[in-house]
Design a protein around this motif. Sequence first.
Motif, PDB file in Angstrom:
ATOM      1  N   UNK A 159      38.133  31.762  31.071  1.00 23.28           N
ATOM      2  CA  UNK A 159      38.493  33.049  31.660  1.00 23.28           C
ATOM      3  C   UNK A 159      38.807  34.118  30.617  1.00 23.28           C
ATOM      4  N   UNK A 160      39.225  33.692  29.428  1.00 23.65           N
ATOM      5  CA  UNK A 160      39.781  34.623  28.443  1.00 23.65           C
ATOM      6  C   UNK A 160      38.786  35.686  28.019  1.00 23.65           C
ATOM      7  N   UNK A 161      37.605  35.263  27.548  1.00 25.22           N
ATOM      8  CA  UNK A 161      36.618  36.229  27.035  1.00 25.22           C
ATOM      9  C   UNK A 161      36.026  37.100  28.132  1.00 25.22           C
ATOM     10  N   UNK A 162      35.543  36.520  29.261  1.00 25.43           N
ATOM     11  CA  UNK A 162      34.968  37.378  30.309  1.00 25.43           C
ATOM     12  C   UNK A 162      35.931  38.437  30.833  1.00 25.43           C
ATOM     13  N   UNK A 163      37.223  38.090  30.916  1.00 23.17           N
ATOM     14  CA  UNK A 163      38.206  39.035  31.457  1.00 23.17           C
ATOM     15  C   UNK A 163      38.879  39.867  30.376  1.00 23.17           C
ATOM     16  N   UNK A 164      38.541  39.626  29.111  1.00 28.83           N
ATOM     17  CA  UNK A 164      39.138  40.397  28.021  1.00 28.83           C
ATOM     18  C   UNK A 164      40.639  40.207  27.905  1.00 28.83           C
ATOM     19  N   UNK A 165      41.095  38.970  28.022  1.00 23.94           N
ATOM     20  CA  UNK A 165      42.527  38.717  28.074  1.00 23.94           C
ATOM     21  C   UNK A 165      43.189  38.595  26.711  1.00 23.94           C
ATOM     22  N   UNK A 166      42.421  38.678  25.642  1.00 25.77           N
ATOM     23  CA  UNK A 166      43.002  38.602  24.300  1.00 25.77           C
ATOM     24  C   UNK A 166      43.526  39.948  23.819  1.00 25.77           C
ATOM     25  N   UNK A 167      43.106  41.024  24.488  1.00 23.61           N
ATOM     26  CA  UNK A 167      43.552  42.363  24.103  1.00 23.61           C
ATOM     27  C   UNK A 167      44.890  42.680  24.767  1.00 23.61           C
ATOM     28  N   UNK A 168      45.671  43.534  24.122  1.00 20.91           N
ATOM     29  CA  UNK A 168      46.973  43.909  24.670  1.00 20.91           C
ATOM     30  C   UNK A 168      46.773  44.761  25.920  1.00 20.91           C
ATOM     31  N   UNK A 169      47.419  44.375  27.006  1.00 23.92           N
ATOM     32  CA  UNK A 169      47.245  45.050  28.285  1.00 23.92           C
ATOM     33  C   UNK A 169      48.597  45.307  28.945  1.00 23.92           C
ATOM     34  N   UNK A 170      48.583  46.183  29.929  1.00 27.75           N
ATOM     35  CA  UNK A 170      49.728  46.368  30.818  1.00 27.75           C
ATOM     36  C   UNK A 170      49.337  45.801  32.174  1.00 27.75           C
ATOM     37  N   UNK A 171      50.158  44.896  32.688  1.00 27.85           N
ATOM     38  CA  UNK A 171      49.853  44.222  33.954  1.00 27.85           C
ATOM     39  C   UNK A 171      50.552  44.922  35.117  1.00 27.85           C
ATOM     40  N   UNK A 172      49.855  44.969  36.245  1.00 29.60           N
ATOM     41  CA  UNK A 172      50.388  45.548  37.468  1.00 29.60           C
ATOM     42  C   UNK A 172      50.261  44.522  38.588  1.00 29.60           C
ATOM     43  N   UNK A 173      51.258  44.493  39.466  1.00 29.18           N
ATOM     44  CA  UNK A 173      51.210  43.662  40.661  1.00 29.18           C
ATOM     45  C   UNK A 173      51.273  44.586  41.872  1.00 29.18           C
ATOM     46  N   UNK A 174      50.341  44.416  42.804  1.00 32.80           N
ATOM     47  CA  UNK A 174      50.316  45.215  44.031  1.00 32.80           C
ATOM     48  C   UNK A 174      50.374  44.288  45.228  1.00 32.80           C
ATOM     49  N   UNK A 175      51.337  44.529  46.116  1.00 35.76           N
ATOM     50  CA  UNK A 175      51.446  43.793  47.376  1.00 35.76           C
ATOM     51  C   UNK A 175      51.333  44.788  48.518  1.00 35.76           C
ATOM     52  N   UNK A 208      45.766  37.326  50.340  1.00 33.24           N
ATOM     53  CA  UNK A 208      45.041  38.254  51.196  1.00 33.24           C
ATOM     54  C   UNK A 208      45.376  39.701  50.875  1.00 33.24           C
ATOM     55  N   UNK A 209      46.642  39.977  50.548  1.00 37.72           N
ATOM     56  CA  UNK A 209      47.060  41.344  50.260  1.00 37.72           C
ATOM     57  C   UNK A 209      47.938  41.393  49.014  1.00 37.72           C
ATOM     58  N   UNK A 210      47.513  40.686  47.976  1.00 37.70           N
ATOM     59  CA  UNK A 210      48.266  40.666  46.714  1.00 37.70           C
ATOM     60  C   UNK A 210      47.289  40.544  45.544  1.00 37.70           C
ATOM     61  N   UNK A 211      47.481  41.423  44.539  1.00 36.33           N
ATOM     62  CA  UNK A 211      46.584  41.434  43.392  1.00 36.33           C
ATOM     63  C   UNK A 211      47.365  41.656  42.100  1.00 36.33           C
ATOM     64  N   UNK A 212      46.833  41.067  41.021  1.00 35.19           N
ATOM     65  CA  UNK A 212      47.242  41.397  39.661  1.00 35.19           C
ATOM     66  C   UNK A 212      46.079  42.156  39.038  1.00 35.19           C
ATOM     67  N   UNK A 213      46.345  43.278  38.394  1.00 37.31           N
ATOM     68  CA  UNK A 213      45.293  43.968  37.658  1.00 37.31           C
ATOM     69  C   UNK A 213      45.884  44.497  36.368  1.00 37.31           C
ATOM     70  N   UNK A 214      45.041  44.857  35.436  1.00 33.62           N
ATOM     71  CA  UNK A 214      45.527  45.240  34.113  1.00 33.62           C
ATOM     72  C   UNK A 214      44.736  46.411  33.556  1.00 33.62           C
ATOM     73  N   UNK A 215      45.426  47.196  32.722  1.00 35.19           N
ATOM     74  CA  UNK A 215      44.794  48.341  32.095  1.00 35.19           C
ATOM     75  C   UNK A 215      45.194  48.436  30.632  1.00 35.19           C
TER      76      UNK A 215
END
Length: 396
Positions: A159-175, A208-215
């Motif tokens: 998952x790491x490379x396809x999602x670009x998880x090695x770079x510094x990100x800010x995580x958001x949680x939306x419910x 169903x109505x919960x996501x993690x996303x990053x920028x």
Amino acid sequence: MKLIPDLKQQIEVIIGTTLDEYEITIAEWMQSVVNLVGRHENSETFGDEGERQELSDQSASPISDVISLNTGKRIFFKVRMNEQEETVVCWGCPAKSITVETRQLIELLIRTNTTLPDEVQPVVYENDREQYLTELGLWLKEQIEEPTKQESEAVPDRFVVPAGLNAEKILFLLQGDTPDAHRLRSKELNKLLESYFGEEIVLIPLGEQEWIFMGDKEIVTEEAEEDTTEAKKDSLNAFCLGLHELVASEWAGVFHLSASLPCIPAQQLVSVTTLLRESVHLGRAFHVTQHIHLPWDLHLERLVASIPDDQRIRFIKETGKDTVIFNDSETLATLETFFSLDCNVSETAKRLFIHRNTLVYRLDKIKQEIGYDVRHFESAVLVQFLLLMYKVTKKH
């Protein structure tokens, strides 16, 4: 019993009526079937011809095969049964909102689209990206529900490379708490987020109505005046306000948002997601009128939530005096605003759109009621703890 995806929404479109969803025990469903079918069998007076035919059909069916029940006011449809958990999921609507023919159509659709438990329908993904993000969400949810693994579990390499998880990100949680007929879809949310961030977004579904996303942190904190933690927090808060306003303006319902400081998702995805989930939970418990819940704003709430119920009740009894005053919405708004603005009388009056003397009168009234003057530091700390403890304790 397994239903095809989105069957509920499809039926609602066809019949033009919203179906509410309920979960009851199998025993409750079976008892209702026995009571209602038995009552109809023993009744000497029925309604019109259509109703007599309807009841006759139900009475002739084995109890286990009954799909719908009419209680007089509402009609309930059995759509899913979990024998391991001994639960039944039902859809319900007002009895007057559908005809006998419509009820029979719904029953037919449910029977037609029901498969045996071992006949699991294959999941079809539009592309590889949707598949690995969905699988990442399933992995992440499993890790969160296994606290003992959180210290050592890094994100799997696939998952790491396809999602670009090695770079510094800010995580958001939306419910989201959205009506069934207006459920927010990942594809629609992803498109909206990419327009807001101005770049491709990694959107990980957790439910169903919960996501993690990053920028990227540069995009989120670019308005920060200084390269300090406090400046980043202020910038991130402003970014979340705009983001929440955008999401809430696009879809019906209530949305809750949390965000982290910059992190490396490859190593911290599980721990940060756990923290954001906890922050949303605390925010919803202590600040019911707010929808943005940032971890660094909830230190006292986290502390109060960790105190056992009996200790909280004892503290309130010993120091709370007349805490019934907290039930007053005006008093509650006054105290929360006063504390959020560092007990600044002038700023609080401006925020509440009242005269300074009006605020002073309210604070004097609070002092008279509970014996603490929140304009003094020690009393302010004590009353803030009392208020938080009162909020969480009265829910039990």
